[in-house]
Motif scaffolding. Structure first.
Motif, mmCIF file in Angstrom:
data_model
loop_
_atom_site.group_PDB
_atom_site.id
_atom_site.type_symbol
_atom_site.label_atom_id
_atom_site.label_comp_id
_atom_site.label_asym_id
_atom_site.label_seq_id
_atom_site.Cartn_x
_atom_site.Cartn_y
_atom_site.Cartn_z
ATOM 1 N N MET A 210 0.835 -1.073 0.085
ATOM 2 C CA MET A 210 -0.247 0.046 -0.019
ATOM 3 C C MET A 210 1.016 1.379 -0.123
ATOM 4 S SD MET A 210 -3.245 -0.674 2.439
ATOM 5 C CE MET A 210 -4.435 -1.729 2.035
ATOM 6 N N PRO A 211 0.315 2.599 -0.622
ATOM 7 C CA PRO A 211 1.174 3.736 -0.571
ATOM 8 C C PRO A 211 1.570 4.038 1.154
ATOM 9 C CG PRO A 211 -0.578 3.673 -2.092
ATOM 10 C CD PRO A 211 -0.972 2.570 -1.469
ATOM 11 N N ALA A 212 2.861 4.745 0.823
ATOM 12 C CA ALA A 212 3.006 5.249 2.425
ATOM 13 C C ALA A 212 2.211 6.069 3.066
ATOM 14 C CB ALA A 212 4.398 5.925 2.349
ATOM 15 N N ASP A 213 1.497 6.702 2.337
ATOM 16 C CA ASP A 213 0.292 7.508 3.022
ATOM 17 C C ASP A 213 -1.072 7.031 3.462
ATOM 18 O OD1 ASP A 213 -0.796 7.298 0.454
ATOM 19 O OD2 ASP A 213 -1.343 9.250 0.066
ATOM 20 N N VAL A 214 -1.276 5.897 3.225
ATOM 21 C CA VAL A 214 -2.294 5.036 3.793
ATOM 22 C C VAL A 214 -2.149 4.627 5.075
ATOM 23 C CG1 VAL A 214 -3.891 3.126 3.292
ATOM 24 C CG2 VAL A 214 -2.995 4.261 1.448
ATOM 25 N N ASP A 215 -3.068 4.978 6.022
ATOM 26 C CA ASP A 215 -2.902 4.614 7.368
ATOM 27 C C ASP A 215 -4.289 4.822 8.097
ATOM 28 O OD1 ASP A 215 -1.767 4.296 10.112
ATOM 29 O OD2 ASP A 215 -1.280 6.500 10.204
ATOM 30 N N ARG A 216 -4.770 3.511 8.107
ATOM 31 C CA ARG A 216 -6.147 3.624 8.397
ATOM 32 C C ARG A 216 -6.586 2.141 8.506
ATOM 33 N NH1 ARG A 216 -10.404 4.183 3.569
ATOM 34 N NH2 ARG A 216 -11.593 3.001 4.929
ATOM 35 N N ALA A 217 -7.847 1.963 9.120
ATOM 36 C CA ALA A 217 -8.596 0.805 9.077
ATOM 37 C C ALA A 217 -9.603 0.519 7.845
ATOM 38 C CB ALA A 217 -9.451 0.603 10.443
ATOM 39 N N PHE A 218 -9.606 -0.906 7.660
ATOM 40 C CA PHE A 218 -10.742 -1.147 6.313
ATOM 41 C C PHE A 218 -11.520 -2.263 6.960
ATOM 42 C CE2 PHE A 218 -6.922 0.319 4.318
ATOM 43 C CZ PHE A 218 -7.025 1.033 3.452
ATOM 44 N N ASP A 219 -12.772 -2.198 6.598
ATOM 45 C CA ASP A 219 -13.608 -3.288 6.813
ATOM 46 C C ASP A 219 -13.580 -4.309 5.815
ATOM 47 O OD1 ASP A 219 -14.607 -1.664 9.044
ATOM 48 O OD2 ASP A 219 -16.594 -1.457 8.189
ATOM 49 N N VAL A 220 -13.527 -5.708 6.031
ATOM 50 C CA VAL A 220 -13.294 -6.692 4.997
ATOM 51 C C VAL A 220 -14.314 -7.642 5.269
ATOM 52 C CG1 VAL A 220 -10.823 -6.032 4.594
ATOM 53 C CG2 VAL A 220 -11.370 -7.834 6.277
ATOM 54 N N GLY A 221 -15.234 -8.081 4.325
ATOM 55 C CA GLY A 221 -16.065 -8.918 4.243
ATOM 56 C C GLY A 221 -16.662 -9.514 3.004
ATOM 57 N N GLY A 222 -17.344 -10.711 2.942
ATOM 58 C CA GLY A 222 -17.865 -11.037 1.844
ATOM 59 C C GLY A 222 -18.879 -10.321 1.221
ATOM 60 N N PRO A 223 -19.456 -10.785 0.207
ATOM 61 C CA PRO A 223 -20.851 -10.199 -0.341
ATOM 62 C C PRO A 223 -22.081 -10.446 0.238
ATOM 63 C CG PRO A 223 -19.933 -12.027 -1.802
ATOM 64 C CD PRO A 223 -19.053 -11.834 -0.724
ATOM 65 N N ASP A 224 -22.015 -11.365 1.216
ATOM 66 C CA ASP A 224 -23.393 -11.898 1.896
ATOM 67 C C ASP A 224 -23.484 -11.210 3.064
ATOM 68 O OD1 ASP A 224 -24.429 -13.636 -0.671
ATOM 69 O OD2 ASP A 224 -22.577 -14.562 0.285
ATOM 70 N N VAL A 225 -24.437 -10.975 3.726
ATOM 71 C CA VAL A 225 -24.832 -10.556 4.956
ATOM 72 C C VAL A 225 -25.832 -11.461 5.459
ATOM 73 C CG1 VAL A 225 -25.756 -8.859 6.690
ATOM 74 C CG2 VAL A 225 -24.273 -8.237 4.690
ATOM 75 N N LEU A 226 -25.727 -12.290 6.339
ATOM 76 C CA LEU A 226 -26.387 -13.234 6.889
ATOM 77 C C LEU A 226 -26.538 -13.532 8.269
ATOM 78 C CD1 LEU A 226 -24.652 -16.197 4.751
ATOM 79 C CD2 LEU A 226 -26.660 -15.007 4.158
ATOM 80 N N THR A 227 -27.699 -13.992 8.636
ATOM 81 C CA THR A 227 -27.721 -14.388 10.355
ATOM 82 C C THR A 227 -27.026 -15.524 10.468
ATOM 83 O OG1 THR A 227 -29.656 -15.628 10.028
ATOM 84 C CG2 THR A 227 -29.965 -13.398 10.346
ATOM 85 N N TYR A 228 -26.797 -16.027 11.757
ATOM 86 C CA TYR A 228 -26.154 -17.269 11.999
ATOM 87 C C TYR A 228 -27.054 -18.357 11.379
ATOM 88 C CZ TYR A 228 -22.426 -20.153 13.706
ATOM 89 O OH TYR A 228 -21.271 -20.988 14.088
ATOM 90 N N ARG A 229 -28.067 -18.274 11.623
ATOM 91 C CA ARG A 229 -29.532 -19.215 11.461
ATOM 92 C C ARG A 229 -29.407 -19.588 9.859
ATOM 93 N NH1 ARG A 229 -35.766 -18.699 13.152
ATOM 94 N NH2 ARG A 229 -36.566 -20.584 12.249
ATOM 95 N N GLU A 230 -29.271 -18.577 8.897
ATOM 96 C CA GLU A 230 -28.998 -18.627 7.563
ATOM 97 C C GLU A 230 -27.855 -19.321 7.379
ATOM 98 O OE1 GLU A 230 -31.717 -14.962 6.101
ATOM 99 O OE2 GLU A 230 -29.463 -14.563 6.831
#
Length: 523
Positions: A210-230
């Motif tokens: 990553m470029p030197a000026d990037v200093d941050r947090a990123f959310d990473v996840g897959g394309p699906d939002v699911l309940t544990y039941r699902e």
């Protein structure tokens, strides 16, 4: 290596902590494949020696809480990966995590490291940090420490990680496969955003450049939002199971939930608790800015069903590179087998057995290396099962961790409630107990050839008692050793000689000695 043609200055030196763990053990080969050089920081570098990538990396001894060893490990490093945490090490694990992160950040700055990369947990939006589980709260604090430090940091925040051998996947798999009808806690209705381990690794590797000026947090996840039941119902569909009936019960607390998970799955309650506590709040990605720096190819990140199918395929093909149990269990004994002069004056109980085996050394070794897991322990299955259940009820790992590979073992592998401490292919397998005991215990299995060229099997169980309770424990179980350890030796010999005529008496185990010794043990 993919970057053979690169200039040396383009080959970043990456320091990886937690290389014996689930994510770290998979990240190392990915970094090598990307053309980077890798140095691993480990408290016990010998645990890494049997990894398929071991010859391609530099391994150094150290601990993230020790500034001196971290400073040595940081020398010349470009990118430092922080993949460890003190979860389960006691009530003060948050203090330990905080201290270790500060040491790591400070030593990275003093060594001129270009970037710190940290894999943390996805936290719920709008929920005060003080109300989060200790696990999530500590992960968030560690991420903040790195972002506040002078060295640019990439903090990746993930929720449920789906991959063969991950704790989240194993929990999901066993709950769904073993319980067609489930009475579950209310958190099965909580939405989360799972991510495939392949995408986690892709983002980790991409963070190095990553470029030197990037200093941050990123959310990473897959394309699906699911309940544990699902997720459980989708798992049943992908794996070809009948539709599961799920009945939520709101009265199940996180503590009760963790014990319930611990009884049904191989994941012990100590690890299940932070996993289940993290499901109390909705954890969904608020952005996908990581794609600006680590572009997504078509079909990536992987959909949940595809991630499940890949993980299941790896499990069924016995191609699980690392498991959640790859890292040592927090609080489990880690002392190596004692030798002179450290053991002078200590007490060590032994149960030693040997017998001649009507089979080749190679055939005998195959049985020895294949012990445990689905193959069992060749002795009084009920006794081993009861011991495993007692360990689970005491908060231990029990027998259900199984094996990473059905045929091959390597140093550091978990094996039911043991861990491989030493292996000399064709000759010695030494296991260190990680069950709850009032002392330290080892089990050794030797394949030898006697002076007449005949195959001999030798087996030693060793126990170092801790206090009066430890001595009482040994003497209370010693009457059963003839059945458990004697039967084990005989049955291992018979298994090796299966299909051959065994001379009468050759398969009879004879007890050599069961003694208390103040002297060192030769091995």
């Amino acid at each position: 290596m993919a970057a053979n043609g690169r200039q040396d200055q383009d080959r970043l030196l990456c320091l990886v902590t937690g290389a014996s763990g689930y994510v770290g053990g998979r990240l190392v080969p990915e970094l090598l494949e990307a053309g980077h050089r890798v140095r691993c920081l480990a408290r016990t570098p010998a645990k890494l020696r049997d990894q398929p990538w071991a010859s391609g990396v530099e391994s150094v001894r150290g601990d993230v809480t020790d500034p001196r060893s971290v400073a040595e490990a940081m020398r010349g490093v470009d990118v430092a990966y922080y993949l460890v945490h003190a979860l389960g090490s006691g009530s003060g694990f948050e203090d330990t995590d905080r201290r270790a992160a500060r040491v790591f950040a400070q030593q990275a700055y003093e060594a001129g490291v270009r970037r710190i990369v940290y894999l943390g947990g996805l936290t719920p939006r709008g929920v005060p940090e003080r109300t989060l589980s200790p696990h999530l709260r500590s992960r968030a604090e560690v991420g903040r420490i790195f972002l506040d430090a002078p060295v640019p940091a990439t903090v990746l925040r993930a929720a449920v990680v789906i991959g063969s051998g991950s704790a989240s996947f194993e929990m999901l798999r066993y709950l769904t496969e073993r319980l067609p009808v489930m009475v579950t806690p209310s958190w099965v209705h909580t939405r989360t955003q799972p991510i495939a381990i392949r995408d986690v690794l892709r983002y980790l590797v991409g963070s190095a450049t990553m470029p030197a000026d990037v200093d941050r947090a990123f959310d990473v996840g897959g394309p699906d939002v699911l309940t544990y039941r699902e997720m459980m119902r989708r798992y049943a569909t992908v794996s070809g199971l009948r539709r599961r009936i799920i009945v939520p019960v709101p009265v199940l607390t996180p503590g009760l939930s963790s014990h319930w998970v611990g009884l049904v799955t191989p994941v012990p309650a100590a690890l299940a608790r932070p996993l289940t506590e993290s499901l109390r709040h909705e954890v969904v990605c608020q952005e996908h800015d990581i794609a600006r720096y680590v572009p997504d190819a078509p079909g990536r990140p992987l959909p949940f069903d595809e991630a499940l199918a890949l993980a299941l395929r790896r499990v069924r093909q016995a191609q699980v590179a690392t498991r959640w149990s790859s890292a040592s269990v927090p609080g489990a004994p880690s002392d190596p087998l004692p030798t002179d002069p450290d053991w002078a004056g200590g007490s060590l109980y032994q149960d030693e057995r040997e017998l001649r085996v009507d089979a080749s050394p190679e055939a005998l070794w195959k049985v020895v290396e294949g012990i445990g897991g689905d193959n069992g322990w060749y002795s009084f299955p009920l006794a081993w099962a009861v011991r495993g259940w007692l360990d689970r009820f005491a908060g231990g790992v029990g027998l259900r961790r199984g094996r990473r590979d059905a045929q091959r073992l390597r140093v550091g592998d978990s094996l039911d409630f043991w861990r491989v401490e030493e292996i000399e292919p064709g000759r010695l397998l030494r296991l260190r107990a990680e069950m709850r005991l009032p002392g330290l215990a080892w089990l050794e299995m030797y394949v030898e050839t006697d002076a007449e060229g005949r195959t001999r099997y030798r087996q030693r169980a060793l126990f170092h008692p801790r206090g009066l309770l430890g001595h009482a424990y040994w003497w209370s179980v010693s009457p059963f050793h003839a059945v458990v350890f004697g039967g084990m030796a005989r049955n291992i010999g018979r298994a090796a000689a299966k299909g051959r005529t065994t001379r009468r008496g050759d398969d009879r185990s004879r007890r050599i000695r069961r003694r208390r010794s103040p002297r060192s043990v030769e091995h």
